[in-house]
Each structure stands twice: as C-alpha cells, then as structure tokens.
Design a protein around this motif. Structure first.
Motif, mmCIF file in Angstrom:
data_model
loop_
_atom_site.group_PDB
_atom_site.id
_atom_site.type_symbol
_atom_site.label_atom_id
_atom_site.label_comp_id
_atom_site.label_asym_id
_atom_site.label_seq_id
_atom_site.Cartn_x
_atom_site.Cartn_y
_atom_site.Cartn_z
ATOM 1 N N PHE A 291 -16.434 8.043 65.469
ATOM 2 C CA PHE A 291 -17.000 9.266 65.983
ATOM 3 C C PHE A 291 -18.480 9.510 66.026
ATOM 4 O O PHE A 291 -18.860 10.044 67.172
ATOM 5 N N LEU A 292 -19.264 8.935 65.188
ATOM 6 C CA LEU A 292 -20.519 9.005 65.249
ATOM 7 C C LEU A 292 -21.223 8.019 66.546
ATOM 8 O O LEU A 292 -22.130 8.379 67.175
ATOM 9 N N LEU A 293 -20.203 7.023 66.654
ATOM 10 C CA LEU A 293 -20.812 6.381 67.634
ATOM 11 C C LEU A 293 -20.552 6.647 69.001
ATOM 12 O O LEU A 293 -21.303 6.565 69.993
ATOM 13 N N TRP A 294 -19.487 7.616 69.156
ATOM 14 C CA TRP A 294 -19.109 8.252 70.171
ATOM 15 C C TRP A 294 -20.039 9.277 70.584
ATOM 16 O O TRP A 294 -20.400 9.568 71.667
ATOM 17 N N LEU A 295 -20.411 10.018 69.325
ATOM 18 C CA LEU A 295 -21.439 11.277 69.470
ATOM 19 C C LEU A 295 -22.689 10.909 69.774
ATOM 20 O O LEU A 295 -23.361 11.402 71.119
ATOM 21 N N PHE A 296 -23.278 9.744 69.378
ATOM 22 C CA PHE A 296 -24.721 9.563 69.722
ATOM 23 C C PHE A 296 -24.788 8.463 70.466
ATOM 24 O O PHE A 296 -26.132 8.218 70.961
ATOM 25 N N PHE A 297 -23.920 7.453 70.881
ATOM 26 C CA PHE A 297 -23.898 6.396 71.504
ATOM 27 C C PHE A 297 -23.218 6.245 73.030
ATOM 28 O O PHE A 297 -23.033 5.187 73.440
ATOM 29 N N ARG A 298 -22.287 7.340 72.865
ATOM 30 C CA ARG A 298 -21.286 7.302 73.980
ATOM 31 C C ARG A 298 -20.576 6.000 74.012
ATOM 32 O O ARG A 298 -20.045 5.563 74.843
ATOM 33 N N GLU A 299 -19.963 5.550 72.903
ATOM 34 C CA GLU A 299 -19.074 4.493 72.772
ATOM 35 C C GLU A 299 -17.799 4.887 72.237
ATOM 36 O O GLU A 299 -17.497 5.213 71.043
ATOM 37 N N LYS A 300 -16.833 5.094 73.397
ATOM 38 C CA LYS A 300 -15.395 5.498 72.816
ATOM 39 C C LYS A 300 -15.091 4.589 72.150
ATOM 40 O O LYS A 300 -14.579 3.214 72.510
ATOM 41 N N PRO A 301 -14.144 5.044 70.844
ATOM 42 C CA PRO A 301 -13.363 3.907 70.214
ATOM 43 C C PRO A 301 -11.953 3.571 70.737
ATOM 44 O O PRO A 301 -11.612 4.087 71.585
ATOM 45 N N THR A 302 -11.856 2.235 70.568
ATOM 46 C CA THR A 302 -10.614 1.764 71.068
ATOM 47 C C THR A 302 -9.334 2.228 70.400
ATOM 48 O O THR A 302 -9.435 2.608 69.403
ATOM 49 N N LEU A 303 -8.348 2.060 71.006
ATOM 50 C CA LEU A 303 -7.205 2.626 70.307
ATOM 51 C C LEU A 303 -6.813 1.654 69.037
ATOM 52 O O LEU A 303 -6.363 2.024 68.164
ATOM 53 N N THR A 304 -7.013 0.463 69.080
ATOM 54 C CA THR A 304 -7.037 -0.420 68.035
ATOM 55 C C THR A 304 -7.852 0.119 66.762
ATOM 56 O O THR A 304 -7.434 0.133 65.648
ATOM 57 N N HIS A 305 -9.071 0.323 67.016
ATOM 58 C CA HIS A 305 -10.016 0.906 66.102
ATOM 59 C C HIS A 305 -9.417 2.222 65.631
ATOM 60 O O HIS A 305 -9.706 2.456 64.203
#
Length: 294
Positions: free
Chosen positions: A117-131
C-alpha cells in the motif's frame, strides 16, 4: 547509476534468485536477534541498546567506506533511511516494555501488509492479486505462529503497529532508492544516523550505565554485528534485484526463524496452530516468487 531499477528488479534478471536467497538469510539473522532484543528490553533499555547496536555495526563497516564517492543525494537518502530505522527500532523496542513477545512478533509482521500500500500511495504501483493474497497468508501465518488462537490486547501493541509502518517504509525506500548508491557506504550512513538519534533520546530518558552489564553487552554485540551489520547491509544489496513486495514477504520468515531458535534454546514447543502458521508463511514467501504479467 546507469542501470535502471526496473531492469535489475525484473523477474527474469539472473541475480533475482540469488538476492532472494540472501534475503532469506537476512530474515534468519533478524529472527534470531529478536531473542537478544527481548533480553535487552527486560533490563529497561530501548534507546541506548538500539544506539549501541547500530553504532557497533557502523564502526565495524566504516573502514570499508570511501567518502569521496558520496553525492548530495546519498546524504539525503541515508538520512531518510536512518530516521526510518530509528523510528522502527525505537517503537519496536519500546513496545516490548508493555506487551508480550508474541504480540510484538505478530504486529511487527504487519509491514508485509503496509509495504504494497505504501508502494501504491507513493509510487503508484498497484499490488498484484498474487501479492495481496500472499500478504494475507503471511499475516495470518504470523498470527497463528505468534499467538495461536488467543490474542490479548496489550498497552504496547500500538507502538508495535507504529513500528511496523516505519519498517514497511524502510523496505520501500531501500528498494526504490538505495539502488543508486554503493551498498556498504549507504548502510554505514543510515546506521550512524540511527545511532545518533537513539543516543540523543536515551541521554535524557534512560540510565546509560545499564548498557554495561555482561548480558546486555552480549546482546548488543550479537545484534550489532550479525543482525544489523551483516543483515541490513545484505538487505541493501539484495533489494537491488527484487521488488519491495517480494522482500517484505520473504522477511515474514523472520517469525519462523525466531520460533525455531526459541524451540531449541528456550525449549519452547510449537503447538499445531503454530506449525500451521509456519506453513502459511512459507507458502506466502513462495507465492511472492510468482510474478504474473497482469
């Protein structure tokens, strides 16, 4: 660096498996060091113990550092990483004053959830379903491993949750930024900054003389040399070749290694729910190696 972070962290990169194996080794160092932290916590030390541990690690590696290779950006990001290390380690160690080791172990593992979620918030990297599924399995496994089917809320649990947030931020920063710099020099910089901040607070809040008992010195040496000196330096190098999400899931093995050491040294047996927790964490770490294109 002329090498793009995304190139090094590509799933097909030949260094990825070697890096992930090194991260498993790092998790084993951190898991075994948890026993040393628990011992130091019982003496009433947090800031001085953390400060001495990080200072020892920094001084041991200092002869290998070439300051002339530092850039302004490196000083900046070493400062950020050092502050995150200070916050994470301080909240974790303080939490041990007011909560059970089982609670602390489980709540610290929440950085597995925070990292994507930090990656999503600061780097716009949406986590995969697997992760996302692997993170859920890792936290569920850590819960079963640490506290079984019973969880009693303690005063220090909020401190452990705060610490987990900062650990997640540190994993993200190392994975995204430390790639640009030489591993040992970056490690030493963050260690010394973390040590300075811990000693600064400890000077006002703790009894410095407690640091010089035989047991605490031994706990400091073990954590400073192995868990911090080798562990965090290896983390910086290895995260060049794997994503922060993968790293966080592999680091969830820390709880498994802590339980194994406790079983051998403290003669603590593992109940069936705890064995199930170990299996779930191992499954989550394995799933983290699957990188679908979507």
């Amino acid at each position: 660096s002329d090498v793009c972070s995304s190139d090094l962290q590509d799933p097909a990169h030949p260094g990825r498996w070697k890096a992930n194996l090194i991260l498993v080794l790092v998790a084993s160092f951190w898991g075994t060091a948890f026993l040393a932290q628990t011992y130091a916590g019982k003496t009433g030390l947090a800031f001085h113990y953390n400060g001495a541990s990080f200072l020892l690690a920094g001084l041991v590696l200092l002869p290998l550092v070439r300051v002339r290779n530092f850039s302004k950006d490196q000083y900046l990001w070493m400062g950020v990483a050092g502050v995150l290390l200070f916050a994470g380690s301080a909240f974790q160690q303080l939490g041990l004053y007011y909560t059970k080791v089982a609670n602390a172990s489980f709540l610290t593992s929440l950085y597995v959830i925070f990292t994507p979620f930090l990656l999503w918030l600061f780097f716009r990297e949406k986590p995969t379903l697997t992760h996302s599924f692997a993170a859920f399995l890792a936290v569920l496994g850590a819960f079963l491993l640490s506290v079984g089917a019973k969880f009693e809320w303690q005063l220090g649990d909020l401190l452990e949750i705060a610490g987990a947030l900062f650990w997640g931020m540190h994993v993200v920063i190392v994975g995204k930024v430390a790639l640009r710099f030489e591993s040992i020099s970056f490690a030493v910089g963050q260690f010394l900054i973390c040590a300075f901040l811990n000693f600064s607070l400890g000077f006002f809040l703790e009894d410095f003389s407690k640091l010089f008992t035989v047991g605490v010195l031994g706990a400091t040496a073990y954590r400073g040399l192995l868990s911090i000196g080798i562990g965090y330096t290896a983390q910086i190098w290895a995260q060049r070749f794997t994503s922060p999400n993968d790293a966080a899931l592999i680091f969830s093995l820390e709880a498994v290694f802590a339980s194994i050491v406790a079983a051998f040294i403290l003669k603590e047996s593992l109940a069936p729910p705890q064995l199930a927790g170990c299996a779930l964490i191992l499954l989550a770490a394995s799933l983290s190696q699957l990188r679908p294109k979507s």
